[in-house]
Design a protein around this motif. Structure first.
Motif, PDB file in Angstrom:
ATOM      1  N   ASP A  25       0.835  -1.214   0.000  1.00  0.00           N
ATOM      2  CA  ASP A  25       0.000   0.000   0.000  1.00  0.00           C
ATOM      3  C   ASP A  25       0.862   1.253   0.000  1.00  0.00           C
ATOM      4  O   ASP A  25       0.585   2.200  -0.737  1.00  0.00           O
ATOM      5  N   GLU A  28       2.375   1.777  -3.460  1.00  0.00           N
ATOM      6  CA  GLU A  28       1.389   2.263  -4.428  1.00  0.00           C
ATOM      7  C   GLU A  28       0.999   3.715  -4.171  1.00  0.00           C
ATOM      8  O   GLU A  28       0.679   4.441  -5.109  1.00  0.00           O
ATOM      9  N   GLN A  29       1.034   4.149  -2.923  1.00  0.00           N
ATOM     10  CA  GLN A  29       0.694   5.540  -2.600  1.00  0.00           C
ATOM     11  C   GLN A  29       1.848   6.494  -2.902  1.00  0.00           C
ATOM     12  O   GLN A  29       1.627   7.613  -3.338  1.00  0.00           O
TER      13      GLN A  29
END
Length: 66
Positions: A25, A28-29
């Motif tokens: 996560d 991806e951020q």
């Protein structure tokens, strides 16, 4: 003409499937990447600049990127 292996090395990272557990996560951020989970590995694909940043991020989190 550019060597395909060299281009691939600068645009993707291959790691064991569980290497990015808990970090996917964040990756991806923070970065513009495509993360593909394959049978026994994860393939992280992006531009050379994004791959460099992702490699540095992974290294700071204890994941060795060869």
């Amino acid at each position: 003409m550019a060597d395909p292996t060299r281009l691939r090395d600068s645009t993707e990272i291959l790691l064991p499937a569980d290497a990015v557990d808990g970090l996917q996560d964040d990756l991806e951020q923070r970065f513009t990447l495509t993360i593909r989970e394959e049978e026994c590995r994860v393939r992280i694909i992006g531009s050379p600049v994004e791959i460099k940043g992702a490699s540095d991020f992974l290294a700071r989190n204890g994941i060795s990127v060869a």
